[in-house]
Scaffold this active site. Structure first.
Site: not given
Length: 286
Positions: A28-29, A150, A193, A152, A120, A176, A178-179
């Site tokens: 994605t990023t 993964k 990730v 997310s 993913y 996935g 992060d917070e």
């Protein structure tokens, strides 16, 4: 346009400055789905080449809307020696149930028959909300190379059920969001990730160390501070372009603008985000 010339510097930065030795390429990023097949191949080749003897794992995302293109990318990733491949669910003509999704994933995975395969799961962007718990039931029979997910998504109940039901399989559950990483670790996620690890990898590694001890008070401090930064930038409007801007000012490596329809981060965002990040005092004193 893609800029291959900075990837060697990027690898060295991740390893030496952030203690990050595993990368997920063309996700994605990295705007993988906005790139041409040829661009994705070039990036994959450069990451594998520059990461040789420096990175432990280079997982290449090979998902695409077109099955033949996804298969072509899987074959290419296998040929260049990628550590693993990952695939998102197709998101225009979507699979409507587990069987349809597995059929697609199996057709891709079979093109790289000795390469570890990851699903993913990112329903917020794909709109495919098939629960991973359901997807994993018997998946090894269809995809012998299946290695993990993964994950997310914020549905920690789904993640917990996946981990609870599949402990014997030793699947990798790479979180996935992060917070919420600390929450995922508490229920058994065994990796992560995410985009913030580009510039907060070292801090996250310290959080992982604290969790492993276990020193939950210290681990929470790191998670709360990461969350404080993300909460601040999300209110300003935080996406891929803004992530590139943060990574640029933290690392000094020019990450460049995003590709349309995304547009570059504003100067106002960069000034405010930098000031916020600089103001945070981490438990290690930096």
């Amino acid at each position: 346009q893609i800029n291959l010339s900075v990837i060697g510097q990027y690898v060295d930065y991740l390893v030496s400055e952030q203690n990050v030795k595993n990368v997920f390429v063309n996700g994605t990023t990295g705007e993988g789905l906005s790139l041409s097949i040829q661009e994705r191949k070039q990036l994959a080749e450069e990451w594998v080449c520059q990461g040789k003897d420096k990175l432990d794992h280079v997982i290449i995302h090979v998902g695409a809307l077109s099955l033949p293109e996804s298969q072509e990318l899987a074959r290419h990733a296998a040929a260049i020696g990628a550590s693993g491949i990952a695939v998102i669910a197709p998101f225009f003509f979507k699979p409507t149930n587990k069987d349809e999704l597995i059929a697609f994933l199996q057709k891709v995975a079979s093109e790289a028959p000795v390469v570890p395969f990851y699903y993913y799961h990112i329903p917020r962007l794909t709109g495919v909300k098939i629960r991973v718990e359901e997807l994993l039931d018997g998946i090894k029979e269809w995809i012998p190379t299946f290695q993990g997910v993964k994950f997310s998504d914020t549905d920690l109940l789904d993640l917990a059920q996946c981990i609870n039901k599949n402990e014997r399989e030793q699947f990798a559950f790479l979180y996935g969001v992060d917070e919420q990483l600390l929450s995922a670790l508490a229920i058994g996620a065994n990796g992560a990730v995410g985009s913030t690890y580009n510039y907060l990898g070292q801090k996250t590694n310290l959080m992982l160390e604290a969790f492993a001890k276990p020193d939950l008070v210290l681990a929470r401090k790191y998670q709360f501070l990461t969350g404080e930064f993300l909460n601040f930038v999300i209110k300003l409007g935080f996406g891929v372009a803004q992530t590139k801007a943060v990574m640029t000012f933290v690392s000094g490596i020019p990450m460049g603008p995003p590709r349309l329809p995304l547009v570059d981060a504003s100067e106002e965002f960069i000034i405010k985000a930098k000031a916020k990040l600089d103001s945070i005092v981490w438990p290690d004193g930096n």
